[in-house]
Design an enzyme around this catalytic site. Structure first.
Site, PDB file in Angstrom:
ATOM      1  CG  MET A 179       4.327  -2.051  -0.461  1.00 35.85           C
ATOM      2  SD  MET A 179       5.841  -2.110  -1.422  1.00 35.85           S
ATOM      3  CE  MET A 179       5.549  -0.844  -2.635  1.00 35.85           C
ATOM      4  N   GLY A 180       1.785   0.836   2.578  1.00 35.06           N
ATOM      5  CA  GLY A 180       1.569   2.078   3.319  1.00 35.06           C
ATOM      6  C   GLY A 180       1.526   3.294   2.406  1.00 35.06           C
ATOM      7  CG  LEU A 220      -2.412   3.263   3.786  1.00 33.43           C
ATOM      8  CD1 LEU A 220      -3.333   2.767   4.896  1.00 33.43           C
ATOM      9  CD2 LEU A 220      -2.121   2.133   2.801  1.00 33.43           C
ATOM     10  CG  HIS A 221      -3.452   6.002  -2.713  1.00 33.92           C
ATOM     11  ND1 HIS A 221      -4.407   5.165  -3.239  1.00 33.92           N
ATOM     12  CD2 HIS A 221      -2.261   5.499  -3.096  1.00 33.92           C
ATOM     13  CE1 HIS A 221      -3.819   4.211  -3.934  1.00 33.92           C
ATOM     14  NE2 HIS A 221      -2.512   4.378  -3.852  1.00 33.92           N
ATOM     15  N   GLY A 231      -7.359   4.856  -3.016  1.00 33.50           N
ATOM     16  CA  GLY A 231      -7.445   3.524  -3.632  1.00 33.50           C
ATOM     17  C   GLY A 231      -7.298   2.422  -2.592  1.00 33.50           C
ATOM     18  CG  HIS A 232      -3.618   1.945  -0.394  1.00 29.87           C
ATOM     19  ND1 HIS A 232      -2.878   3.079  -0.595  1.00 29.87           N
ATOM     20  CD2 HIS A 232      -2.870   0.910  -0.868  1.00 29.87           C
ATOM     21  CE1 HIS A 232      -1.715   2.748  -1.158  1.00 29.87           C
ATOM     22  NE2 HIS A 232      -1.696   1.447  -1.349  1.00 29.87           N
ATOM     23  N   GLY A 281      -5.595  -4.609  -6.099  1.00 30.22           N
ATOM     24  CA  GLY A 281      -6.021  -3.604  -7.059  1.00 30.22           C
ATOM     25  C   GLY A 281      -5.606  -3.959  -8.477  1.00 30.22           C
ATOM     26  CG  MET A 329      -5.914   7.789  -6.699  1.00 34.73           C
ATOM     27  SD  MET A 329      -7.139   7.601  -5.397  1.00 34.73           S
ATOM     28  CE  MET A 329      -8.213   8.964  -5.821  1.00 34.73           C
ATOM     29  CB  SER A 330       0.488   5.512  -7.655  1.00 39.18           C
ATOM     30  OG  SER A 330       1.779   5.076  -7.278  1.00 39.18           O
TER      31      SER A 330
END
Ligand code: AMP
Length: 301
Positions: free
Chosen positions: A27-28, A30-31, A33-34, A144, A181-182
């Site tokens: 869903m963009g 981005l961090h 984790g993505h 994830g 992370m989120s």
């Protein structure tokens, strides 16, 4: 890196690809984790397709669809650096035109936990993910652990609807203090951010108890609740110790893998986290084999 902004464009881009295709759906906002999912996909596929779509059908009427963080230009920089080949950025109107009528509902695995608290959430997730699978036709998709029930729902859907793809589950990436992370962590103010690692602490404490031999699910839940109670601004939505295959809440001891999971409001922000037991299963291989029934496993094309 190509950016496809329409349904026609992603179909054309996909048709031009040869070799193995990996998909990372996001869903963009981005961090790391993505980014890590994209890097793993890049290492194992000829081309990685990343989708960025804040999917309105998975948000309830009082949830944060409008406020959800959006940062497309930064996301594209992150994806270019991570080695993505194609990025798909549709609008809600393209994915759900005015006469849209078709939804996918997954059964019992979608009913508890997040599904219980967020009616219609997994109907929206299953619908959009199936559309993204059809549009990008990946050989392998990367999800994830952070959204453990989402993975269980998608595995069930992929098996039931015969999607010919492999699903890989990657462990949750955390901040140095343990907070998962989120994209929603951006909502936290300083006081809330300082309190937020309590989810991880609660899961860890129950995990350690399990490793010492504690098998009573209610004890595991009690330990998590006690740690959450130490943070007055942390208000639990649910505290769960469930069978990792069925996601049904456990009422008696079991030697089968257990999914501990939490949803907690910290200030106005709803955070989720989870841990699989025994602890050694929190690896890519352990997660991919355990979350969902191994008999659901579908062969790659
Ligand atoms: P989202 O953009 O939140 O829909 O997430 C897109 C994908 O990234 C989903 O498969 C998530 O489970 C995964 N993801 C989100 N946060 C993390 C994290 N901290 N570590 C690993 N994967 C994550």
């Amino acid at each position: 890196m190509e950016v496809a902004t329409t349904i026609d464009a992603i179909r054309t881009q996909r048709a031009a690809l040869t070799g193995k295709v990996g998909l990372v759906a996001t869903m963009g906002a981005l961090h790391t984790g993505h980014r890590w999912l994209v890097e793993q996909a890049k290492a194992e596929n000829d081309t990685v397709i990343v989708t960025i779509f804040v999917n309105p059908t998975q948000f309830g009427p009082n949830e944060d669809f409008a406020a959800y963080p959006r940062n497309l230009s930064n996301d594209l920089d992150v994806l270019e650096a991570a080695g993505a080949g194609v990025v798909f950025t549709p609008t809600p109107e393209m994915m759900y035109p005015p006469d849209y009528q078709t939804y996918i509902e997954v059964g019992s695995v979608a009913e508890g936990l997040e599904g219980g608290q967020r009616p219609g959430h997994f109907r929206g997730v299953a619908t959009v993910v199936s559309k993204l699978f059809n549009l990008t036709q990946p050989h392998t998709t990367y999800f994830g652990q952070k959204d453990a029930q989402q993975v269980a729902v998608i595995r069930r859907m992929a098996y039931d609807l015969n999607f010919p793809l492999e699903i890989v589950i990657c462990p949750t990436m955390r901040e140095p203090d343990g907070l998962a992370m989120s994209s929603r962590n951006a909502y936290l103010n300083a006081q809330q951010r300082a309190a937020a690692p309590v989810l991880h602490h609660a899961l860890q404490a129950a995990g350690e108890l399990y490793e010492q031999g504690q098998r009573q699910p209610e004890h595991l839940r009690q330990v998590m609740r006690a740690i959450l109670n130490q943070q007055p601004i942390a208000q639990p939505d649910y505290v769960s110790a469930a069978d990792a295959q069925t996601l049904r809440e456990l009422t008696s001891e079991t030697e089968q893998p257990i999914l501990l999971s939490l949803a907690v409001k910290v200030g106005g922000t709803r955070l989720i986290d989870n841990l699989l037991l025994p602890l050694h299963l929190n690896t890519r291989a352990g997660l991919s084999e355990t979350l969902g029934n191994p008999s659901y496993t579908v062969s790659p094309i």
